[in-house]
Scaffold this motif. Structure first.
Motif, short mmCIF file in Angstrom:
data_model
loop_
_atom_site.label_atom_id
_atom_site.label_comp_id
_atom_site.label_asym_id
_atom_site.label_seq_id
_atom_site.Cartn_x
_atom_site.Cartn_y
_atom_site.Cartn_z
N LEU A 26 63.23 67.67 54.73
CA LEU A 26 62.33 66.91 53.86
C LEU A 26 62.39 65.44 54.23
O LEU A 26 61.35 64.78 54.33
CB LEU A 26 62.73 67.12 52.40
N ARG A 27 63.57 64.92 54.48
CA ARG A 27 63.70 63.52 54.88
C ARG A 27 62.94 63.23 56.17
O ARG A 27 62.20 62.25 56.28
CB ARG A 27 65.18 63.16 55.09
N ARG A 28 63.13 64.10 57.17
CA ARG A 28 62.46 63.90 58.45
C ARG A 28 60.94 64.09 58.32
O ARG A 28 60.16 63.40 58.97
CB ARG A 28 63.05 64.83 59.52
N ALA A 29 60.54 65.01 57.45
CA ALA A 29 59.10 65.22 57.21
C ALA A 29 58.49 63.96 56.58
O ALA A 29 57.40 63.53 56.99
CB ALA A 29 58.89 66.42 56.29
N TYR A 30 59.17 63.38 55.63
CA TYR A 30 58.68 62.16 54.98
C TYR A 30 58.57 61.03 55.99
O TYR A 30 57.56 60.31 56.03
CB TYR A 30 59.62 61.78 53.83
N GLU A 31 59.56 60.90 56.84
CA GLU A 31 59.54 59.87 57.89
C GLU A 31 58.37 60.08 58.85
O GLU A 31 57.66 59.14 59.22
CB GLU A 31 60.86 59.90 58.67
N PHE A 32 58.12 61.33 59.24
CA PHE A 32 57.03 61.65 60.16
C PHE A 32 55.69 61.36 59.48
O PHE A 32 54.77 60.83 60.11
CB PHE A 32 57.12 63.11 60.61
N TRP A 33 55.55 61.72 58.21
CA TRP A 33 54.32 61.44 57.46
C TRP A 33 54.06 59.93 57.42
O TRP A 33 52.93 59.47 57.63
CB TRP A 33 54.40 62.00 56.04
N GLU A 34 55.11 59.15 57.16
CA GLU A 34 54.94 57.69 57.16
C GLU A 34 54.49 57.19 58.53
O GLU A 34 53.66 56.27 58.61
CB GLU A 34 56.25 57.00 56.76
#
Length: 118
Positions: A101-109
């Protein structure tokens, strides 16, 4: 283009080309099945991509998560819709999904940043 987005897409493209050029019938059929699974049908493409995102998070496949995030982003999925989908994935998959989830949020940003700089 953001480094993490560009690096992911460059690597994915290069390796997919190598895999498909190897001319393995089973691999080609799996790629074709994947393409056809996410085509418009009884469910719209957007919904299918969000389902793919949730399944990928539960299975903890960062490459798959990135692929579905970018596709969802291009299809107009909002950050709120993405996060709600990821909340389902985290509930179903358990706390082990939180690093993804953390990496997904970073990628979305990074996807948002890329759009903002165009």
């Amino acid at each position: 283009m953001s480094n993490i987005v560009k690096e992911f897409n460059d690597y994915r493209s290069k390796m997919n080309e190598k895999l498909l050029n190897d001319n393995n019938k089973v691999i080609k059929r799996i790629f074709n099945l994947d393409t056809n699974t996410y085509a418009e049908g009884a469910l719209d493409v957007r919904t299918k991509e969000l389902l793919g995102l949730v399944a990928s998070a539960v299975l903890r496949c960062d490459d798959c998560i990135k692929y579905h995030l970018e596709t969802c982003y291009k299809l107009g999925v909002t950050k709120e819709e993405m996060m709600e989908s990821m909340s389902v994935a985290t509930l179903v998959g358990g706390t082990i999904v939180i690093p993804h989830l953390r990496r997904a949020y970073e990628f979305w940003e990074a996807l948002e940043e890329e759009t903002a700089t165009k």
